[in-house]
Motif scaffolding. Sequence first.
Motif, PDB file in Angstrom:
ATOM      1  N   ARG A   1      13.919  -3.925  -3.509  1.00 53.59           N
ATOM      2  CA  ARG A   1      12.631  -4.620  -3.567  1.00 53.59           C
ATOM      3  C   ARG A   1      11.505  -3.606  -3.692  1.00 53.59           C
ATOM      4  O   ARG A   1      11.552  -2.539  -3.075  1.00 53.59           O
ATOM      5  N   ASN A   2      10.522  -3.937  -4.473  1.00 51.48           N
ATOM      6  CA  ASN A   2       9.316  -3.119  -4.577  1.00 51.48           C
ATOM      7  C   ASN A   2       8.154  -4.028  -4.972  1.00 51.48           C
ATOM      8  O   ASN A   2       8.359  -5.225  -5.239  1.00 51.48           O
ATOM      9  N   ILE A   3       6.962  -3.475  -5.020  1.00 56.61           N
ATOM     10  CA  ILE A   3       5.797  -4.296  -5.350  1.00 56.61           C
ATOM     11  C   ILE A   3       5.898  -4.802  -6.785  1.00 56.61           C
ATOM     12  O   ILE A   3       6.034  -4.004  -7.732  1.00 56.61           O
TER      13      ILE A   3
ATOM     14  N   CYS B   1      10.434  -8.728  -5.057  1.00 62.53           N
ATOM     15  CA  CYS B   1       9.147  -8.164  -4.658  1.00 62.53           C
ATOM     16  C   CYS B   1       9.173  -7.863  -3.157  1.00 62.53           C
ATOM     17  O   CYS B   1       9.914  -8.490  -2.400  1.00 62.53           O
ATOM     18  N   SER B   2       8.323  -6.923  -2.741  1.00 62.70           N
ATOM     19  CA  SER B   2       8.230  -6.572  -1.320  1.00 62.70           C
ATOM     20  C   SER B   2       7.489  -7.626  -0.498  1.00 62.70           C
ATOM     21  O   SER B   2       7.478  -7.547   0.735  1.00 62.70           O
ATOM     22  N   ASP B   3       6.878  -8.583  -1.151  1.00 63.18           N
ATOM     23  CA  ASP B   3       6.102  -9.628  -0.479  1.00 63.18           C
ATOM     24  C   ASP B   3       6.896 -10.216   0.703  1.00 63.18           C
ATOM     25  O   ASP B   3       8.089 -10.512   0.574  1.00 63.18           O
ATOM     26  N   SER B   4       6.200 -10.377   1.837  1.00 65.93           N
ATOM     27  CA  SER B   4       6.874 -10.830   3.068  1.00 65.93           C
ATOM     28  C   SER B   4       7.367 -12.274   2.987  1.00 65.93           C
ATOM     29  O   SER B   4       8.189 -12.692   3.801  1.00 65.93           O
TER      30      SER B   4
ATOM     31  N   SER C   1      12.436 -13.190   0.104  1.00 68.39           N
ATOM     32  CA  SER C   1      13.509 -12.199   0.205  1.00 68.39           C
ATOM     33  C   SER C   1      14.809 -12.890  -0.179  1.00 68.39           C
ATOM     34  O   SER C   1      14.858 -14.101  -0.397  1.00 68.39           O
TER      35      SER C   1
ATOM     36  N   ASN D   1       8.362  -6.433  -8.170  1.00 71.59           N
ATOM     37  CA  ASN D   1       9.740  -6.412  -8.722  1.00 71.59           C
ATOM     38  C   ASN D   1       9.819  -5.731 -10.095  1.00 71.59           C
ATOM     39  O   ASN D   1      10.275  -6.318 -11.069  1.00 71.59           O
TER      40      ASN D   1
END
Length: 221
Positions: free
Chosen positions: A80-82, A59-62, A65, A84
């Motif tokens: 990564r994207n919103i 996921c793009s979540d900060s 990673s 996943n």
Amino acid sequence: MTDAAEIIREIPRELANDQIVPFLLKQNSAWAARTAAARPEVLAENAVGQTPQVLWIGCSDSRISEACLDLQPGSVFVHRNIANLMPHDDMCTLSVVLFAVHTLRVRQIVVCGHYDCGGVKACLDNKRLGLLDNWLKNLRDVKVRHRAELEGIKDEKQRTDRLVELNVAAQVHSVQRMTPVIDAMRERDLKVSGVVYDVATGKLRHLDVPPDADADQYICY
Ligand SMILES: [Zn+2]
């Protein structure tokens, strides 16, 4: 200055907007110097090329990673994207998978979801989010497929956590239905797995994804 003092975990809030990039460059300079001193072979190897063994989908979540794997640069190819998601109609997603499987010949694909995922919560809340609603369609399909189970979970956090897990399983299956992946699973035993990251503990948990009951319907000869 000690190593510990150089490691700053947050961008200072008092910085003006145009001071952020200079700050990031300063951070990077310190990181590059530390890496060159501690593991000079890593940068030397990266200068030659990349041979990652894993494609990491997250996921793009900060808060989450591939950094949680504690591996050196060059170890993991990343997409990564919103939320996943791995839709078959997204050129970026398909290109990453094709390159990772055909060119890099990764041995393992990992789909990583995470608890407290904003995309999953938005999907469950049925809030209108504009363009993002189109992206989350894939996730809404997962919610609809498991509607009875999800509606049976009264606790909101547990229901969200469960959709996070169901989504990871669905995206593992989605990856397994992509043509390059189908071929590589047969020809060289490429594996596709699901994991979930807990933002509160920093720990990954392996998800037991059931076999894709409809897998045979996606194989074209
Ligand atoms: Zn998320």
